[in-house]
Design an enzyme around this catalytic site. Structure first.
Site, PDB file in Angstrom:
ATOM      1  N   ASP A 218       0.840  -1.193   0.000  1.00 47.92           N
ATOM      2  CA  ASP A 218       0.000   0.000   0.000  1.00 47.92           C
ATOM      3  C   ASP A 218       0.884   1.255   0.000  1.00 47.92           C
ATOM      4  O   ASP A 218       1.885   1.311   0.717  1.00 47.92           O
ATOM      5  CB  ASP A 218      -0.853  -0.037   1.281  1.00 47.92           C
ATOM      6  N   GLU A 279       1.971  -0.295  -4.917  1.00 45.38           N
ATOM      7  CA  GLU A 279       0.965   0.659  -5.405  1.00 45.38           C
ATOM      8  C   GLU A 279       1.691   1.974  -5.643  1.00 45.38           C
ATOM      9  O   GLU A 279       2.086   2.655  -4.695  1.00 45.38           O
ATOM     10  CB  GLU A 279      -0.127   0.834  -4.343  1.00 45.38           C
TER      11      GLU A 279
HETATM   12  C1  NOJ Z   1      -4.429   2.881  -0.891  1.00 49.55           C
HETATM   13  C2  NOJ Z   1      -5.551   1.930  -0.709  1.00 49.55           C
HETATM   14  O1  NOJ Z   1      -5.776   1.244  -1.914  1.00 49.55           O
HETATM   15  C3  NOJ Z   1      -6.738   2.751  -0.261  1.00 49.55           C
HETATM   16  O2  NOJ Z   1      -7.929   2.015  -0.275  1.00 49.55           O
HETATM   17  C4  NOJ Z   1      -6.437   3.302   1.097  1.00 49.55           C
HETATM   18  O3  NOJ Z   1      -7.474   4.158   1.502  1.00 49.55           O
HETATM   19  C5  NOJ Z   1      -5.126   4.103   1.101  1.00 49.55           C
HETATM   20  N1  NOJ Z   1      -4.078   3.452   0.375  1.00 49.55           N
HETATM   21  C6  NOJ Z   1      -4.638   4.336   2.506  1.00 49.55           C
HETATM   22  O4  NOJ Z   1      -4.139   3.156   3.054  1.00 49.55           O
END
Ligand code: NOJ
Ligand code: CA
Length: 538
Positions: A218, A279
């Site tokens: 993440d 990500e």
């Molecule tokens: C990215 C995640 O995909 C999202 O759903 C989340 O709110 C944020 N990061 C914070 O962790």
């Protein structure tokens, strides 16, 4: 369907992921086994047969760790335990074992940028004094101005509002501020503190030892912060949003982040055949490329295709940039048009029957590209985004944005499995955590499974054909000449040709035998209708 021997997992296959089809399970919304209206791990296990039928190679499970669920699990209070809402450690073990038995690998989410405010570290930090080792695990700062009443810098939270929250004054603290790039209940960790890295390594080993095949990381472009936490030139939000080239945003992509990825990679390399995908919401190819150097991530989510309009030039540019970004790296390009943070493709591409036709066409485009593809649960059913009433909205973005941004709940509505009324076999209770539309009877898994022209059948055929036609080692595409508004490509050196008609009118089909079409082709006609893609064999 797929031959049985393909399904047997080789635990030492170091390349299994290079061309895999991953399926993102948003655990809350996939299947609810205990009837509380919220999807859970036992629900996922009970539906593994479906995922096997769909033909995907691996699952990405969204966070199921202990959490107060302010951001539905992305606020983790204990990363080495399972939230009772989703099951327990034994459920994870059973799920991993059963998935492996069926030839499915499992990667899980890792949330290293922040914790929950209920994490024991944060609780200890607020009880401790400024300057203490407890506070040093997070980013606490004194405020500016008279009495420290202004936040330490002008950073905004990606969920809206300031990225700083002030603690109430106490006998040993006039009221320091702490940083949170997301909700106030998600304080950012201080990655300069060695305890933070050591704890993440412990978490990695904890799950790797339990047999998971890897991690989705993440906010992989977050974590590290620039020295001195300088102001943003322009206070912008991005949720989610590609960091534009040339825009200075000190909240993300600080140089120090690469040491963190090197640390993660070192731990993963202690185990055979495990992977990490980050990500990375970064548009710039060179900046993106730094995350997938040989000693960093195995792959990165490139969101250019997700961000592209349904337009041949935009789609082609997204593909070319995604390939360019990995050109000098051992990593393959990755492809996705959807996830739990984005408006569903059917709706994004225009909604209704046109949106659905376009989403089906784009499914064929992404599945024809070289490298791993990430599908988001429900897209294989052609689910649209759901317009939820105000009372039902749960995403913190809704409140944090002052009720101007409805947030991401619309793409997170539970999956319809069977039957003609909500909750369509998702749960035993109609009180699902987000309400399900009353008109989904025709798009349940049950309704689509035996229907040859359904979106589910299209996905099943595409995933199967892809396995037959994909050269695992290919990392490039060859483009064919195509009429305006259209594109056509195949893997460099061979394989099937994918042609997309994103123009408003029919065009001539390229030569070749039609293997699969995303929509109806007129019998005997050599036309490729608008909003349609085809796969052609030689
Ligand atoms: C990215 C995640 O995909 C999202 O759903 C989340 O709110 C944020 N990061 C914070 O962790
Ligand atoms: Ca449940």
């Amino acid at each position: 369907m797929r031959r049985a021997e393909y399904r047997r997992l080789d635990p030492n296959d170091e390349t299994w992921w290079r061309n895999a089809v991953f399926y993102q399970v948003y655990v809350r919304s996939f299947a609810d086994a205990n009837g509380d209206g919220i999807g859970d791990l036992e629900g996922v296990r009970s539906r593994l047969g479906y995922l096997e039928l769909l033909g995907v190679d691996a699952l990405w499970l969204t966070p199921f760790f202990r959490s107060p669920m302010v951001d539905h699990g992305y606020d983790v209070s204990d990363p080495r335990d399972v939230d009772p809402l989703f099951g327990d450690l034994e459920t994870v073990d059973r799920l991993v074992a059963d998935a492996h038995q069926r030839g499915l690998r499992i990667i899980i989410d890792l949330v290293p940028n922040h914790t929950s405010d209920r994490h024991e570290w944060f609780q200890a930090a607020i009880a401790a004094a400024p300057g203490s080792p407890e506070r040093d695990r997070y980013l606490f700062r004194d405020g500016l101005g008279f009495g420290g009443s202004r936040p330490p810098n002008n950073w905004t939270s990606t969920f809206g509002g300031p990225a700083w929250t002030r603690l109430p004054p106490s006998p040993n603290d006039a009221g320091q501020w702490y940083l949170h790039l997301f909700a106030p209940e998600q304080p950012d960790l201080n990655w300069e503190n060695p305890e933070v890295a050591a704890d993440l390594a412990r978490t990695l080993r904890f799950w790797l030892d339990r047999g998971v095949d890897g991690f989705r990381i993440d906010v992989a472009h977050g974590m590290a912060k620039p020295a001195g936490l300088p102001d943003m030139p322009e206070p912008i939000r991005t949720c989610p949003g590609l960091l534009e080239s040339g825009v200075v945003d000190p909240r993300f992509d600080a140089d120090g982040v690469h040491d963190i990825h090197r640390m993660i990679r070192k731990v993963l390399d202690e185990y055979p055949a495990r992977v990490a995908i980050g990500e990375i919401w970064i548009r710039d190819d060179a900046a993106f490329a730094r995350y997938i150097r040989p000693d960093e991530l195995h792959m990165g989510f490139n969101f250019r295709l997700l961000a592209a309009d349904f337009d041949a030039d935009s789609v082609r540019a997204a593909i070319e940039h995604s390939l360019l970004a990995v050109r000098d790296s051992p990593a393959p390009a990755t492809w996705t048009i959807s996830n739990h943070d984005a408006v569903r493709p059917v709706t994004r591409y225009g909604g209704g029957q046109v949106g659905l036709a376009r989403a089906r066409a784009m499914a064929l485009v992404q599945l024809a590209l070289p490298g791993p593809v990430y599908l988001y649960n429900g897209d294989e059913l052609g689910l649209p985004n759901v317009e939820l009433p105000d009372w039902a909205l749960q995403d913190p973005v809704w409140e944090r944005s002052g009720r101007t941004d409805r947030g991401r709940d619309g793409c997170r509505v539970p999956l319809p499995w069977e039957g003609s009324t909500a909750p369509y076999g998702f749960s035993a209770t109609p009180g699902t955590w987000l309400p399900m539309p009353s008109n989904w009877a025709g798009i349940t898994v049950e309704a689509q499974l035996e229907e040859p022209t359904s979106t589910l059948s299209l996905y099943r055929q595409a995933v199967e054909l892809r396995q037959e036609h994909h050269a695992v080692t290919c990392t490039e595409v060859e483009w064919y000449g195509a009429p305006p508004g259209c594109l056509a490509f195949r893997h460099k050196g061979g394989g099937l040709v994918c042609a997309l008609n994103a123009s408003g009118a029919p065009v001539s089909l390229p030569p070749g035998q039609v293997l699969l079409a995303s929509g109806p082709l007129l019998p005997g006609s050599d036309a490729l209708p608008a909003n349609t893609a085809v796969w052609l064999g030689e």
